[in-house]
Design a protein around this motif. Structure first.
Motif, PDB file in Angstrom:
ATOM      1  N   THR A 115     -10.870   2.139   6.458  1.00 42.07           N
ATOM      2  CA  THR A 115     -10.659   1.964   7.900  1.00 42.07           C
ATOM      3  C   THR A 115      -9.810   3.082   8.481  1.00 42.07           C
ATOM      4  O   THR A 115     -10.137   3.626   9.549  1.00 42.07           O
ATOM      5  N   PHE A 116      -8.723   3.433   7.787  1.00 44.65           N
ATOM      6  CA  PHE A 116      -7.810   4.449   8.303  1.00 44.65           C
ATOM      7  C   PHE A 116      -7.998   5.819   7.649  1.00 44.65           C
ATOM      8  O   PHE A 116      -7.329   6.775   8.014  1.00 44.65           O
ATOM      9  N   HIS A 117      -8.894   5.897   6.637  1.00 45.35           N
ATOM     10  CA  HIS A 117      -9.330   7.163   6.042  1.00 45.35           C
ATOM     11  C   HIS A 117      -8.160   8.003   5.525  1.00 45.35           C
ATOM     12  O   HIS A 117      -8.100   9.215   5.734  1.00 45.35           O
ATOM     13  N   LEU A 118      -7.237   7.342   4.821  1.00 47.42           N
ATOM     14  CA  LEU A 118      -6.121   8.050   4.198  1.00 47.42           C
ATOM     15  C   LEU A 118      -6.597   8.602   2.856  1.00 47.42           C
ATOM     16  O   LEU A 118      -7.044   7.854   1.989  1.00 47.42           O
ATOM     17  N   THR A 119      -6.490   9.882   2.679  1.00 41.54           N
ATOM     18  CA  THR A 119      -7.015  10.520   1.461  1.00 41.54           C
ATOM     19  C   THR A 119      -5.945  10.752   0.409  1.00 41.54           C
ATOM     20  O   THR A 119      -6.232  10.769  -0.783  1.00 41.54           O
ATOM     21  N   GLY A 120      -4.695  10.975   0.800  1.00 46.41           N
ATOM     22  CA  GLY A 120      -3.629  11.226  -0.162  1.00 46.41           C
ATOM     23  C   GLY A 120      -3.017   9.920  -0.655  1.00 46.41           C
ATOM     24  O   GLY A 120      -2.789   8.993   0.116  1.00 46.41           O
ATOM     25  N   PHE A 121      -2.759   9.841  -1.962  1.00 41.24           N
ATOM     26  CA  PHE A 121      -2.167   8.628  -2.509  1.00 41.24           C
ATOM     27  C   PHE A 121      -0.755   8.404  -1.973  1.00 41.24           C
ATOM     28  O   PHE A 121      -0.351   7.271  -1.738  1.00 41.24           O
ATOM     29  N   THR A 122       0.008   9.458  -1.792  1.00 46.25           N
ATOM     30  CA  THR A 122       1.367   9.309  -1.293  1.00 46.25           C
ATOM     31  C   THR A 122       1.369   8.639   0.075  1.00 46.25           C
ATOM     32  O   THR A 122       2.163   7.732   0.346  1.00 46.25           O
ATOM     33  N   ALA A 123       0.455   9.038   0.952  1.00 51.41           N
ATOM     34  CA  ALA A 123       0.359   8.416   2.273  1.00 51.41           C
ATOM     35  C   ALA A 123      -0.174   6.988   2.177  1.00 51.41           C
ATOM     36  O   ALA A 123       0.335   6.075   2.838  1.00 51.41           O
ATOM     37  N   ALA A 124      -1.184   6.792   1.348  1.00 50.66           N
ATOM     38  CA  ALA A 124      -1.808   5.471   1.246  1.00 50.66           C
ATOM     39  C   ALA A 124      -0.854   4.423   0.681  1.00 50.66           C
ATOM     40  O   ALA A 124      -0.971   3.236   0.997  1.00 50.66           O
TER      41      ALA A 124
ATOM     42  N   VAL B 164       4.426 -18.906  -0.526  1.00 48.67           N
ATOM     43  CA  VAL B 164       5.039 -17.573  -0.494  1.00 48.67           C
ATOM     44  C   VAL B 164       4.142 -16.576  -1.228  1.00 48.67           C
ATOM     45  O   VAL B 164       3.875 -15.472  -0.750  1.00 48.67           O
ATOM     46  N   GLY B 165       3.647 -16.968  -2.415  1.00 44.89           N
ATOM     47  CA  GLY B 165       2.752 -16.096  -3.164  1.00 44.89           C
ATOM     48  C   GLY B 165       1.457 -15.822  -2.438  1.00 44.89           C
ATOM     49  O   GLY B 165       0.949 -14.697  -2.448  1.00 44.89           O
ATOM     50  N   GLY B 166       0.905 -16.855  -1.788  1.00 46.31           N
ATOM     51  CA  GLY B 166      -0.322 -16.648  -1.028  1.00 46.31           C
ATOM     52  C   GLY B 166      -0.143 -15.680   0.123  1.00 46.31           C
ATOM     53  O   GLY B 166      -1.053 -14.904   0.451  1.00 46.31           O
ATOM     54  N   THR B 167       1.038 -15.694   0.741  1.00 41.85           N
ATOM     55  CA  THR B 167       1.332 -14.742   1.821  1.00 41.85           C
ATOM     56  C   THR B 167       1.279 -13.311   1.314  1.00 41.85           C
ATOM     57  O   THR B 167       0.788 -12.406   2.003  1.00 41.85           O
ATOM     58  N   LEU B 168       1.770 -13.090   0.099  1.00 39.73           N
ATOM     59  CA  LEU B 168       1.648 -11.770  -0.539  1.00 39.73           C
ATOM     60  C   LEU B 168       0.213 -11.486  -0.951  1.00 39.73           C
ATOM     61  O   LEU B 168      -0.289 -10.365  -0.786  1.00 39.73           O
ATOM     62  N   GLY B 169      -0.473 -12.506  -1.478  1.00 40.98           N
ATOM     63  CA  GLY B 169      -1.813 -12.306  -2.020  1.00 40.98           C
ATOM     64  C   GLY B 169      -2.851 -11.901  -0.999  1.00 40.98           C
ATOM     65  O   GLY B 169      -3.871 -11.297  -1.357  1.00 40.98           O
ATOM     66  N   GLN B 170      -2.610 -12.196   0.309  1.00 42.28           N
ATOM     67  CA  GLN B 170      -3.588 -11.813   1.329  1.00 42.28           C
ATOM     68  C   GLN B 170      -3.794 -10.298   1.392  1.00 42.28           C
ATOM     69  O   GLN B 170      -4.795  -9.823   1.921  1.00 42.28           O
ATOM     70  N   GLU B 171      -2.833  -9.516   0.844  1.00 39.65           N
ATOM     71  CA  GLU B 171      -2.929  -8.056   0.914  1.00 39.65           C
ATOM     72  C   GLU B 171      -3.494  -7.416  -0.346  1.00 39.65           C
ATOM     73  O   GLU B 171      -3.881  -6.250  -0.309  1.00 39.65           O
ATOM     74  N   ARG B 172      -3.520  -8.114  -1.479  1.00 41.86           N
ATOM     75  CA  ARG B 172      -3.741  -7.464  -2.766  1.00 41.86           C
ATOM     76  C   ARG B 172      -5.097  -6.764  -2.860  1.00 41.86           C
ATOM     77  O   ARG B 172      -5.193  -5.682  -3.436  1.00 41.86           O
ATOM     78  N   THR B 173      -6.123  -7.364  -2.332  1.00 42.66           N
ATOM     79  CA  THR B 173      -7.450  -6.750  -2.380  1.00 42.66           C
ATOM     80  C   THR B 173      -7.725  -5.895  -1.150  1.00 42.66           C
ATOM     81  O   THR B 173      -8.273  -4.783  -1.257  1.00 42.66           O
ATOM     82  N   VAL B 174      -7.314  -6.377   0.019  1.00 42.01           N
ATOM     83  CA  VAL B 174      -7.836  -5.836   1.271  1.00 42.01           C
ATOM     84  C   VAL B 174      -7.082  -4.607   1.767  1.00 42.01           C
ATOM     85  O   VAL B 174      -7.698  -3.633   2.226  1.00 42.01           O
ATOM     86  N   VAL B 175      -5.756  -4.613   1.718  1.00 44.18           N
ATOM     87  CA  VAL B 175      -4.998  -3.526   2.337  1.00 44.18           C
ATOM     88  C   VAL B 175      -5.262  -2.158   1.703  1.00 44.18           C
ATOM     89  O   VAL B 175      -5.419  -1.167   2.426  1.00 44.18           O
ATOM     90  N   PRO B 176      -5.335  -2.019   0.362  1.00 38.05           N
ATOM     91  CA  PRO B 176      -5.695  -0.699  -0.175  1.00 38.05           C
ATOM     92  C   PRO B 176      -7.060  -0.204   0.316  1.00 38.05           C
ATOM     93  O   PRO B 176      -7.258   1.002   0.517  1.00 38.05           O
ATOM     94  N   LEU B 177      -7.993  -1.142   0.505  1.00 38.99           N
ATOM     95  CA  LEU B 177      -9.308  -0.756   1.013  1.00 38.99           C
ATOM     96  C   LEU B 177      -9.250  -0.396   2.498  1.00 38.99           C
ATOM     97  O   LEU B 177      -9.994   0.483   2.955  1.00 38.99           O
ATOM     98  N   LEU B 178      -8.370  -1.057   3.262  1.00 43.75           N
ATOM     99  CA  LEU B 178      -8.163  -0.647   4.650  1.00 43.75           C
ATOM    100  C   LEU B 178      -7.674   0.798   4.719  1.00 43.75           C
ATOM    101  O   LEU B 178      -8.114   1.572   5.585  1.00 43.75           O
ATOM    102  N   ALA B 179      -6.752   1.154   3.820  1.00 44.95           N
ATOM    103  CA  ALA B 179      -6.222   2.525   3.814  1.00 44.95           C
ATOM    104  C   ALA B 179      -7.337   3.534   3.631  1.00 44.95           C
ATOM    105  O   ALA B 179      -7.388   4.568   4.322  1.00 44.95           O
ATOM    106  N   ALA B 180      -8.248   3.250   2.696  1.00 45.41           N
ATOM    107  CA  ALA B 180      -9.300   4.212   2.377  1.00 45.41           C
ATOM    108  C   ALA B 180     -10.468   4.169   3.351  1.00 45.41           C
ATOM    109  O   ALA B 180     -10.981   5.218   3.757  1.00 45.41           O
TER     110      ALA B 180
END
Length: 419
Positions: A44-53, A26-42
């Motif tokens: 890959t998807f070029h989200l500049t505002g923190f509220t949106a990201a 269960v923890g590993g399922t959560l952990g797959q996002e911890r490093t990568v998803v915030p970087l995808l926001a910035a």
């Protein structure tokens, strides 16, 4: 009493160990996002505002909080195992959504399902371990549960950071998550056994201690008792909420802060892993320690240690300083996390304990949503460092609330007053 049922870690070692392994997945399922998803926001998807990201954390936290509440109620009504299996079924679409997401909305949708998965599966493993362990080693049981879960978060955050650095942000990191989900579903469906009978067995011998609360309480009564009227339970919920508020900050904001200071993806992965690694490993000691010295002051001190660590993140500007801060943040969280769950187990009667755990986790994981909104709004208005300082102040205040309002629960199990 329920025939043939025994309480305790040794008496239920095989099932308890299996549930520890399941919660690691269960923890590993959560952990797959911890490093990568915030970087995808910035990136890959070029989200500049923190509220949106941070909308992915808002979606995750809101859904997980609500699902936690229903996990307790459903596990009392239908049993623990069906709820656990349902949590894994909800997780199946998450890796494909993240791998093939053409826009940010798909990532948010994946995190809605992640919230359902974590709310059902993690809540149920907590409830099942409390059922099996009985009152004597409840802190140790929660320490083992949370150590497995957050140890897996840490390892997965580290591994996915290296995978992302070597092969790109997609799809390699999320293939690991897909393997976790398949294994978790298989183990839960084939080998995990129902534990509701253990709670009934404990409840049968718990009547005298709990007095007039030994009988049935409505869900509304349990929610009011846990949230507001019972001093230890209500102190635990506010501390849990603030704890996950700052965890949401660490998840969604810290990688962006580190990237702005030109740390590599691998370095960001190390920092993203270091905090939950110390958190996970530390709980092996702190859960058992709370069985010896008590709950209250371990929680109060842990919240203050977290506040100091957040201040150090805001004040720092280099990898070494942030590594020290991550260790401190993990240590403070380890002091708090299993101990808060042990408080709920101490005070709540077995007949309504699963629902009380659900209400506590509703408030606690609501902190992810509150943190996403608060950190996003403050960071967009005043800057990322201001957001971190605000959360540090709230964390210190939560520790002071525990010091003033919570009584020591270790010596008086099941002693909750009437709602």
């Amino acid at each position: 009493m329920t025939s043939g049922v025994r309480l305790g870690l040794r008496a239920n070692l095989a099932q308890f160990s299996l549930l520890v392994a399941v919660n690691a997945l269960v923890g590993g399922t959560l952990g797959q996002e911890r490093t990568v998803v915030p970087l995808l926001a910035a990136r890959t998807f070029h989200l500049t505002g923190f509220t949106a990201a941070l909308t992915f954390i808002l979606a995750f936290g809101t859904v997980k909080a609500i699902t936690n509440f229903f996990a307790g109620t459903l596990s009392d009504r239908f049993g623990r195992k069906p709820v656990l299996v349902a949590g894994w079924l909800a997780a199946l679409p998450i890796p494909p959504l993240l791998i093939w997401a053409p826009d940010w909305g798909w990532v948010v949708a994946a995190n809605v399902l992640l919230g359902v998965n974590q709310g059902l599966a993690w809540s149920t493993t907590v409830i099942m371990k409390i059922d099996l362990a009985g009152p004597a080693r409840r802190g140790l049981a929660m320490g083992l549960n949370e150590a497995a879960g957050y140890g897996a978060v840490a390892i997965t955050a580290l591994v996915t950071g290296y995978l992302a650095a070597a092969y790109g942000l997609r799809p390699a990191p999320f293939l690991l998550g897909a393997a976790y989900i398949a294994l978790g579903l298989g183990l839960s469906a084939a080998f995990v056994r129902e534990t509701r009978g253990h709670a009934r067995h404990e409840a049968a011998g718990h009547v005298a201690a709990a007095g007039h609360l030994a009988g049935y309480l409505t869900t509304r009564q349990v929610a009011w008792l846990t949230s507001f009227s019972e001093p230890a339970l209500s102190s635990a919920y506010q501390a849990g909420m603030v704890n996950n508020l700052n965890d949401g900050l660490a998840w969604g904001v810290f990688p962006i802060l580190f990237a702005r200071h030109e740390l590599t993806v691998s370095q960001i992965g190390v920092l993203a892993a270091l905090y939950p690694a110390v958190w996970g490993a530390g709980q092996l000691a702190t859960g058992a320690l709370s069985d010896r010295i008590g709950r209250k002051w371990l929680i109060a001190a842990g919240m203050l240690v977290q506040a100091v660590a957040l201040g150090l993140v805001a004040a720092g500007s280099a990898f070494g300083v942030w590594a020290v801060a991550a260790v401190l943040l993990g240590a403070g969280t380890a002091m708090v996390y299993p101990t808060l769950l042990a408080v709920v187990g101490d005070v709540a009667h077995p007949a309504w304990r699963a629902r009380s755990v659900g209400v506590y986790r509703l408030w606690r994981d609501g902190g992810f949503a509150v943190g996403a909104v608060l950190a996003g709004v403050v960071a967009d208005a005043f800057g990322i460092l201001a957001a971190i300082w605000v959360v540090a102040a709230l964390t210190a205040a939560a520790g002071l609330v525990v010091a003033v309002r919570m009584y020591e629960t270790l010596s008086r199990p099941g002693a909750a007053p009437a709602p």
